[in-house]
Design a protein around this motif. Structure first.
Motif, PDB file in Angstrom:
ATOM      1  N   ALA A  19       0.843  -1.207   0.000  1.00 44.16           N
ATOM      2  CA  ALA A  19       0.000   0.000   0.000  1.00 44.16           C
ATOM      3  C   ALA A  19       0.876   1.254   0.000  1.00 44.16           C
ATOM      4  O   ALA A  19       0.598   2.229  -0.712  1.00 44.16           O
ATOM      5  CB  ALA A  19      -0.934   0.000   1.217  1.00 44.16           C
ATOM      6  N   ASN A  20       1.972   1.230   0.786  1.00 47.18           N
ATOM      7  CA  ASN A  20       2.928   2.341   0.764  1.00 47.18           C
ATOM      8  C   ASN A  20       3.575   2.468  -0.615  1.00 47.18           C
ATOM      9  O   ASN A  20       3.748   3.572  -1.134  1.00 47.18           O
ATOM     10  CB  ASN A  20       4.017   2.152   1.821  1.00 47.18           C
ATOM     11  CG  ASN A  20       3.517   2.391   3.234  1.00 47.18           C
ATOM     12  OD1 ASN A  20       2.416   2.891   3.439  1.00 47.18           O
ATOM     13  ND2 ASN A  20       4.322   2.047   4.221  1.00 47.18           N
ATOM     14  N   GLY A  21       3.902   1.327  -1.209  1.00 50.73           N
ATOM     15  CA  GLY A  21       4.465   1.325  -2.565  1.00 50.73           C
ATOM     16  C   GLY A  21       3.541   1.991  -3.564  1.00 50.73           C
ATOM     17  O   GLY A  21       3.972   2.795  -4.402  1.00 50.73           O
ATOM     18  N   LYS A  22       2.247   1.680  -3.455  1.00 50.26           N
ATOM     19  CA  LYS A  22       1.256   2.325  -4.334  1.00 50.26           C
ATOM     20  C   LYS A  22       1.242   3.834  -4.138  1.00 50.26           C
ATOM     21  O   LYS A  22       1.131   4.610  -5.093  1.00 50.26           O
ATOM     22  CB  LYS A  22      -0.155   1.786  -4.014  1.00 50.26           C
ATOM     23  CG  LYS A  22      -0.547   0.558  -4.770  1.00 50.26           C
ATOM     24  CD  LYS A  22      -1.951   0.100  -4.424  1.00 50.26           C
ATOM     25  CE  LYS A  22      -3.005   0.731  -5.302  1.00 50.26           C
ATOM     26  NZ  LYS A  22      -4.316   0.047  -5.128  1.00 50.26           N
ATOM     27  N   ALA A  23       1.371   4.274  -2.873  1.00 46.55           N
ATOM     28  CA  ALA A  23       1.371   5.717  -2.579  1.00 46.55           C
ATOM     29  C   ALA A  23       2.561   6.402  -3.250  1.00 46.55           C
ATOM     30  O   ALA A  23       2.428   7.514  -3.788  1.00 46.55           O
ATOM     31  CB  ALA A  23       1.395   5.956  -1.068  1.00 46.55           C
ATOM     32  N   ALA A  63      -5.729 -12.367   1.776  1.00 46.39           N
ATOM     33  CA  ALA A  63      -5.839 -11.656   3.056  1.00 46.39           C
ATOM     34  C   ALA A  63      -5.194 -10.268   2.972  1.00 46.39           C
ATOM     35  O   ALA A  63      -5.713  -9.287   3.518  1.00 46.39           O
ATOM     36  CB  ALA A  63      -5.184 -12.490   4.168  1.00 46.39           C
ATOM     37  N   ALA A  64      -4.056 -10.171   2.276  1.00 43.07           N
ATOM     38  CA  ALA A  64      -3.378  -8.874   2.126  1.00 43.07           C
ATOM     39  C   ALA A  64      -4.200  -7.933   1.251  1.00 43.07           C
ATOM     40  O   ALA A  64      -4.264  -6.719   1.505  1.00 43.07           O
ATOM     41  CB  ALA A  64      -1.986  -9.077   1.532  1.00 43.07           C
ATOM     42  N   GLN A  65      -4.850  -8.491   0.239  1.00 42.79           N
ATOM     43  CA  GLN A  65      -5.650  -7.664  -0.673  1.00 42.79           C
ATOM     44  C   GLN A  65      -6.821  -6.994   0.057  1.00 42.79           C
ATOM     45  O   GLN A  65      -7.173  -5.848  -0.246  1.00 42.79           O
ATOM     46  CB  GLN A  65      -6.161  -8.507  -1.857  1.00 42.79           C
ATOM     47  CG  GLN A  65      -6.762  -7.678  -2.985  1.00 42.79           C
ATOM     48  CD  GLN A  65      -5.783  -6.681  -3.586  1.00 42.79           C
ATOM     49  OE1 GLN A  65      -4.647  -7.034  -3.927  1.00 42.79           O
ATOM     50  NE2 GLN A  65      -6.189  -5.427  -3.698  1.00 42.79           N
ATOM     51  N   ASP A 112      -7.441  -3.009  -0.108  1.00 36.05           N
ATOM     52  CA  ASP A 112      -8.733  -2.437  -0.537  1.00 36.05           C
ATOM     53  C   ASP A 112      -9.259  -1.453   0.499  1.00 36.05           C
ATOM     54  O   ASP A 112      -9.797  -0.389   0.162  1.00 36.05           O
ATOM     55  CB  ASP A 112      -9.758  -3.563  -0.772  1.00 36.05           C
ATOM     56  CG  ASP A 112      -9.399  -4.440  -1.983  1.00 36.05           C
ATOM     57  OD1 ASP A 112      -8.558  -3.995  -2.803  1.00 36.05           O
ATOM     58  OD2 ASP A 112      -9.944  -5.554  -2.092  1.00 36.05           O
ATOM     59  N   LYS A 113      -9.102  -1.805   1.769  1.00 36.51           N
ATOM     60  CA  LYS A 113      -9.561  -0.934   2.854  1.00 36.51           C
ATOM     61  C   LYS A 113      -8.776   0.381   2.861  1.00 36.51           C
ATOM     62  O   LYS A 113      -9.335   1.467   3.026  1.00 36.51           O
ATOM     63  CB  LYS A 113      -9.383  -1.681   4.196  1.00 36.51           C
ATOM     64  CG  LYS A 113     -10.173  -1.074   5.347  1.00 36.51           C
ATOM     65  CD  LYS A 113     -10.041  -1.932   6.614  1.00 36.51           C
ATOM     66  CE  LYS A 113     -11.079  -3.008   6.672  1.00 36.51           C
ATOM     67  NZ  LYS A 113     -11.111  -3.672   8.008  1.00 36.51           N
ATOM     68  N   ILE A 114      -7.446   0.285   2.676  1.00 38.96           N
ATOM     69  CA  ILE A 114      -6.586   1.482   2.652  1.00 38.96           C
ATOM     70  C   ILE A 114      -6.905   2.340   1.423  1.00 38.96           C
ATOM     71  O   ILE A 114      -6.972   3.576   1.517  1.00 38.96           O
ATOM     72  CB  ILE A 114      -5.094   1.066   2.702  1.00 38.96           C
ATOM     73  CG1 ILE A 114      -4.777   0.491   4.090  1.00 38.96           C
ATOM     74  CG2 ILE A 114      -4.169   2.250   2.398  1.00 38.96           C
ATOM     75  CD1 ILE A 114      -3.470  -0.274   4.178  1.00 38.96           C
TER      76      ILE A 114
END
Length: 515
Positions: free
Chosen positions: A224-228, A382-384, A388-390
């Motif tokens: 998620a940080n990578g996506k940011a 589970a990670a997905q 999705d929540k973030i």
């Protein structure tokens, strides 16, 4: 015993037996890279054995680097002390009691010159574990490479530069999140043009795991940080096919052997799909390349020799998971920074795996294992859910600013500790098979006099440098920070004039404020 449940650290239930969920169609080196990013993996080239080291003064750390290189380490990895990490010179009142303790003290380009004395930067790759002050340390490294006569387009290495996980898990941030993101994208832009072989960020799950997350949380929050970071660079107008090639990752390898292997395989697949969705078409921009460090928080002060076994188990999982680079912890690290003897055993552990175990001879040896393939799928799913929540919160920066990620990690850390205290999770030598005497006395101690040594160096530097050049460089940096100008050339000019790390960080504090 049939009703006893077996679960991983992430709460994924382990069945007694498995049948294959779905056949693995892909080959290693093919999208989405579940089986590894190279078609021949370690048959073609081993992972880089990169031992993390740094303590005391630049002189002392330089000796340790030469020692490690003589023992066969393949790349350097620099640990910086706390004042360096948070932008204070060694003579600052905030630095008291911390100079040289958890890493090497770096106050100016002079210290970097000493740190790498006798080491040609063009011939070695260097990883620097630095975040809030990454721009300054990278500028110092570039300045030294130029002084050595190196072609800076050829120098290679990595700066951690992952500020989001600092807010979430580690705490060595200086400026507010949005200003920090601006500095990071300035580094992306500068390096893509000037230092194209440099990995401009190492997106780190390691510290998220050390703070107490589960394996699934480590994976989810890191990606998620990578996506940011991808989105921030895209907003700046950078080409994903160029800058995404220079992103690398840094994961923890914890105790649960198969969960860790499955985590690494899932990470590659998920990142390939994330980058593709955001527009990456170049294969290299879709590949997740990662460094692994064995789990520091798994090391015990009780019966510390047991840590050699733990580290071996974790290192083997990292290799079977397809890591590009690996640091193995010293057995004495629950007690102090590693001694030379502990550092050597840690490096030898990697060499024994590489040259004696046979695991490097085939690519992705566990592919097709019913258990590993199922576990990879379950960890991904589970990670997905977390990602999705973030995403629904507007991404990692928002999720950190409202405390969501920090709270999830804290809850997981608490649950893990309760399991240890109730002995539902066994830690050998801690809550089972304990003994009275531990039998280790030789630990590394860092002397308090180092602060005085560093302060003397700073005073001498300020007398000898051209202070007018320093003042001009710092004034230009302030103007740049107040505008939208790329800060890297301005920081480099200040560093080359021998402005100190603290002076540069203070200029940026005066514009951006502190978080």
């Amino acid at each position: 015993m049939e009703d006893k449940k077996f679960v991983t650290s992430s709460g994924i239930e382990i069945k007694a037996t498995y049948t294959l969920a779905e056949p693995m169609a892909e080959k290693p080196g093919q999208f989405p890279y579940t089986r590894g990013i190279q078609k021949d993996m370690y048959r073609g080239r081993l992972w880089t054995m990169r031992q993390y080291a740094g303590f005391s003064t630049a002189e002392e750390s330089n000796k340790r680097y030469h020692y490690l290189l003589q023992q066969g380490t393949m790349g350097l990895s620099v640990a910086f002390d706390l004042p360096t990490q948070i932008g204070y010179d060694s003579d600052h009142e905030m630095a008291e009691g911390e100079v040289g303790k958890v890493g090497v003290a770096i106050d100016s380009l002079k210290d970097i010159e000493t740190l790498f004395d006798g080491i040609e930067l063009e011939k070695i790759t260097t990883s620097m574990t630095i975040n809030a002050t990454a721009s300054i340390l990278l500028a110092m490294y570039i300045a030294l490479a130029k002084k050595q006569g190196a072609d800076i387009r050829q120098i290679s290495g990595t700066i951690q530069n992952d500020i989001l996980k600092e807010y979430a898990a580690r705490g060595t941030y200086i400026y507010p999140p949005k200003s920090s993101m601006r500095i990071i994208t300035d580094i992306f832009e500068y390096c893509s043009k000037e230092v194209p072989k440099w990995n401009t960020i190492s997106i780190s799950g390691y510290h998220i795991r050390e703070a107490g997350s589960t394996a699934v949380q480590e994976l989810a929050f890191t990606l998620a940080n990578g996506k940011a970071y991808l989105n921030a660079a895209l907003e700046k107008g950078l080409d994903i096919n160029i800058f995404a090639k220079r992103l690398s990752f840094f994961f923890n390898c914890h105790n649960n052997f198969f969960e860790e292997i499955a985590k690494f395989r899932a990470a590659r697949r998920m990142w390939a799909n994330i980058t593709k969705t955001l527009g990456a078409t170049d294969e290299k921009a879709q590949m997740l390349r990662f460094h692994t460090q064995t789990g520091g928080s798994t090391l015990t002060a009780q019966q510390p020799m047991n840590n050699i076994v733990r580290v071996t188990n974790q290192a083997m999982a990292a290799v079977l998971g397809g890591t590009q680079s690996l640091h193995t912890n010293g057995f004495d690290e629950a007690l102090s920074l590693p001694t030379e003897a502990a550092a050597k055993i840690a490096l030898r552990t990697q060499q024994v795996i590489a040259f004696e175990s046979g695991v490097t001879e085939t690519v992705d040896p566990l592919a097709g294992s019913f258990f590993v393939e199922n576990l990879t799928n379950e960890i991904e799913a589970a990670a997905q859910l977390y990602i999705d929540k973030i995403d629904a919160m507007g991404g990692s920066v928002n999720a950190i600013e409202n405390g969501y990620i920090q709270n999830e990690i804290a809850d997981a850390a608490y649950a893990y500790q309760v399991e240890i205290e109730e002995a539902t999770r066994i830690i050998v030598g801690v809550n089972k098979f304990t003994q009275q005497k531990e039998g280790i006395t030789d630990t590394l101690r860092i002397d308090e006099s180092i602060r005085t040594i560093q302060t003397d160096k700073i005073n001498k530097l300020k007398k000898e440098r051209n202070n007018e050049d320093v003042a001009i460089a710092l004034a230009n940096l302030k103007k740049g920070a107040e505008s939208t100008e790329n800060l890297m050339p301005l920081i480099l000019t200040a560093v080359e004039a021998y402005a100190t790390l603290g002076e540069i960080a203070d200029v940026l504090r005066s514009v951006f404020g502190e978080y």
